[in-house]
Design an enzyme around this catalytic site. Sequence first.
Site, PDB file in Angstrom:
ATOM      1  N   GLU A  15       0.809  -1.217   0.000  1.00 46.61           N
ATOM      2  CA  GLU A  15       0.000   0.000   0.000  1.00 46.61           C
ATOM      3  C   GLU A  15       0.848   1.276   0.000  1.00 46.61           C
ATOM      4  O   GLU A  15       0.331   2.359  -0.305  1.00 46.61           O
ATOM      5  CB  GLU A  15      -0.944  -0.016   1.214  1.00 46.61           C
ATOM      6  CG  GLU A  15      -1.969  -1.142   1.112  1.00 46.61           C
ATOM      7  CD  GLU A  15      -2.600  -1.537   2.445  1.00 46.61           C
ATOM      8  OE1 GLU A  15      -3.626  -2.214   2.417  1.00 46.61           O
ATOM      9  OE2 GLU A  15      -2.053  -1.177   3.507  1.00 46.61           O
ATOM     10  N   ASP A 221     -12.802  -6.658  -0.896  1.00 50.38           N
ATOM     11  CA  ASP A 221     -13.736  -7.782  -0.737  1.00 50.38           C
ATOM     12  C   ASP A 221     -14.999  -7.240  -0.108  1.00 50.38           C
ATOM     13  O   ASP A 221     -15.063  -6.071   0.277  1.00 50.38           O
ATOM     14  CB  ASP A 221     -13.096  -8.857   0.148  1.00 50.38           C
ATOM     15  CG  ASP A 221     -12.718  -8.312   1.514  1.00 50.38           C
ATOM     16  OD1 ASP A 221     -13.554  -8.346   2.409  1.00 50.38           O
ATOM     17  OD2 ASP A 221     -11.569  -7.808   1.667  1.00 50.38           O
TER      18      ASP A 221
HETATM   19  N1  ADE Z   1      -9.314  -5.532   5.142  1.00 53.91           N
HETATM   20  C1  ADE Z   1      -9.666  -5.910   3.907  1.00 53.91           C
HETATM   21  N2  ADE Z   1     -10.716  -6.737   3.925  1.00 53.91           N
HETATM   22  C2  ADE Z   1     -11.036  -6.901   5.237  1.00 53.91           C
HETATM   23  C3  ADE Z   1     -12.014  -7.655   5.916  1.00 53.91           C
HETATM   24  N3  ADE Z   1     -12.874  -8.416   5.238  1.00 53.91           N
HETATM   25  N4  ADE Z   1     -12.051  -7.597   7.268  1.00 53.91           N
HETATM   26  C4  ADE Z   1     -11.159  -6.829   7.946  1.00 53.91           C
HETATM   27  N5  ADE Z   1     -10.209  -6.116   7.354  1.00 53.91           N
HETATM   28  C5  ADE Z   1     -10.154  -6.122   6.017  1.00 53.91           C
END
Ligand code: ADE
Length: 255
Positions: A15, A221
């Site tokens: 990142e 996600d």
């Molecule tokens: N960072 C990226 N996706 C995540 C998730 N599903 N839960 C917690 N942190 C995250």
Amino acid sequence: MTSGPLGIVAALHEEIADLLAEMAPGARVEHLGMRDYHVGRLHGQDCVIVLARIGKVAAAATTTALIHRFGVSEIVFTGLAGGLAHGIAVGDVVVADTLVQHDLDASPLFPRFEVPLLGRATFDTEPSLRDALAHAAREWLAQEMPNRVAADARSELGISAPRVHVGQIASGDQFISSAGEVARLREALPQTLAVEMEGAAVAQVCHEYGVPFAVMRTLSDVADDAAHVDFPRFLRDVASVYSHGILARFLSARS
Ligand code: ADE
């Protein structure tokens, strides 16, 4: 009027990798508390860039060092998050207006989510920082993203017409990856757009020291049972590109 440098923080190396490479020629590196703080200039701004690592403790420790040792007068956290709200998609960007720790519960002594003895559950980001980040994100997504993220990565990861959202982000020391957890969080914190693992810790420390801050997250996600599947690919092909592109635009607009 700000006096110190801007702190730029992330949980994962990808990142900030491109920002570090860009700043490297004139930068110095200070090692403190098992972290490297990169001090230099980026797009006309004095910056300190640091990899915090994952989780709220890591983020809080790093934020405290940035304020005390490096005298930053503002902090921006960049990284990934899981989408929680209906209608937001992988590849969208969420800029926090307020943050809460979704795993903080000292009830019945204190209301659920409230930080004990601080008397509050949510922490607001600095309006001018978040507006500038959201503006940079909108412009970058519209003008540059299609040229920067390869078409096959976009189609395989399901990124079509990404948007920028401003709203609540919830943080906790958990990677959320099940429909059940999503349903529980939606019920407990209905206004939350996205979940991640650091932002609210940065927010609490910045609140306690009176340092303005902002948090920007790209959705990798939607926190469901498949949340982990494309995570490494997303990190490699998308996250680094978004983070660098949007922050470079944000920094240039300030100088
Ligand atoms: N960072 C990226 N996706 C995540 C998730 N599903 N839960 C917690 N942190 C995250």
